[in-house]
Design a protein around this motif. Structure first.
Motif, short mmCIF file in Angstrom:
data_model
loop_
_atom_site.label_atom_id
_atom_site.label_comp_id
_atom_site.label_asym_id
_atom_site.label_seq_id
_atom_site.Cartn_x
_atom_site.Cartn_y
_atom_site.Cartn_z
N SER A 45 0.83 -1.21 0.00
CA SER A 45 0.00 0.00 0.00
C SER A 45 0.86 1.26 0.00
CB SER A 45 -0.92 0.01 1.22
OG SER A 45 -1.79 -1.10 1.17
N VAL A 47 3.86 1.59 -1.22
CA VAL A 47 4.47 1.74 -2.55
C VAL A 47 3.44 2.32 -3.52
CG1 VAL A 47 5.40 0.46 -4.52
CG2 VAL A 47 6.23 -0.03 -2.21
N VAL A 48 2.22 1.82 -3.47
CA VAL A 48 1.16 2.32 -4.37
C VAL A 48 0.88 3.79 -4.09
CG1 VAL A 48 -1.29 2.13 -4.94
CG2 VAL A 48 0.12 0.08 -4.79
N ALA A 50 2.94 5.97 -2.84
CA ALA A 50 4.08 6.75 -3.33
C ALA A 50 4.01 6.93 -4.85
CB ALA A 50 5.39 6.06 -2.95
N ILE A 51 3.65 5.88 -5.57
CA ILE A 51 3.53 5.98 -7.03
C ILE A 51 2.43 6.98 -7.41
CG2 ILE A 51 2.83 4.70 -9.10
CD1 ILE A 51 4.31 2.28 -7.88
N VAL A 52 1.30 6.89 -6.72
CA VAL A 52 0.20 7.82 -7.00
C VAL A 52 0.64 9.26 -6.71
CG1 VAL A 52 -2.10 8.54 -6.21
CG2 VAL A 52 -1.64 6.14 -6.68
N VAL A 54 3.69 10.52 -6.92
CA VAL A 54 4.60 10.96 -7.98
C VAL A 54 3.82 11.30 -9.25
CG1 VAL A 54 6.44 10.17 -9.53
CG2 VAL A 54 6.62 9.75 -7.08
N VAL A 55 2.88 10.45 -9.62
CA VAL A 55 2.07 10.70 -10.81
C VAL A 55 1.26 11.99 -10.64
CG1 VAL A 55 0.11 9.83 -12.17
CG2 VAL A 55 1.98 8.29 -11.54
#
Length: 83
Positions: A45, A47-48, A50-52, A54-55
């Motif tokens: 969760s 990691v997800v 963090a990706i969201v 950045v996007v």
């Protein structure tokens, strides 16, 4: 003392022994693996998220740049030229 019935006559000691036996039994049965799964889900969760993040930052930057371009175009607009 046959391993099943442990009675010292001291309630606190009896409770402690019973509690520890239960913990050892749970550890041996593999029931504590659920905690490892929970930790894995928390990591996934994170990691997800963090990706969201950045996007979202990339999209926000692109939108701000586009908005500045439109603002500059509107401010310098003439009847004779286009942006």
């Amino acid at each position: 003392m046959n391993g099943r019935n442990f009675n010292t006559g001291i309630p606190a000691m009896d409770f402690l022994v019973t509690f520890l036996k239960g913990r050892v039994q749970r550890a041996r049965s593999g029931e504590l693996d659920r905690g490892a799964s929970a930790v894995e889900w928390v990591i996934i969760s994170a990691v997800v998220v963090a990706i969201v993040g950045v996007v979202a930052a990339v999209i926000n930057g692109a939108l701000k740049g586009g908005a500045e371009d439109v603002k500059d175009c509107i401010e310098g607009a003439d009847a004779g030229k286009t942006c």
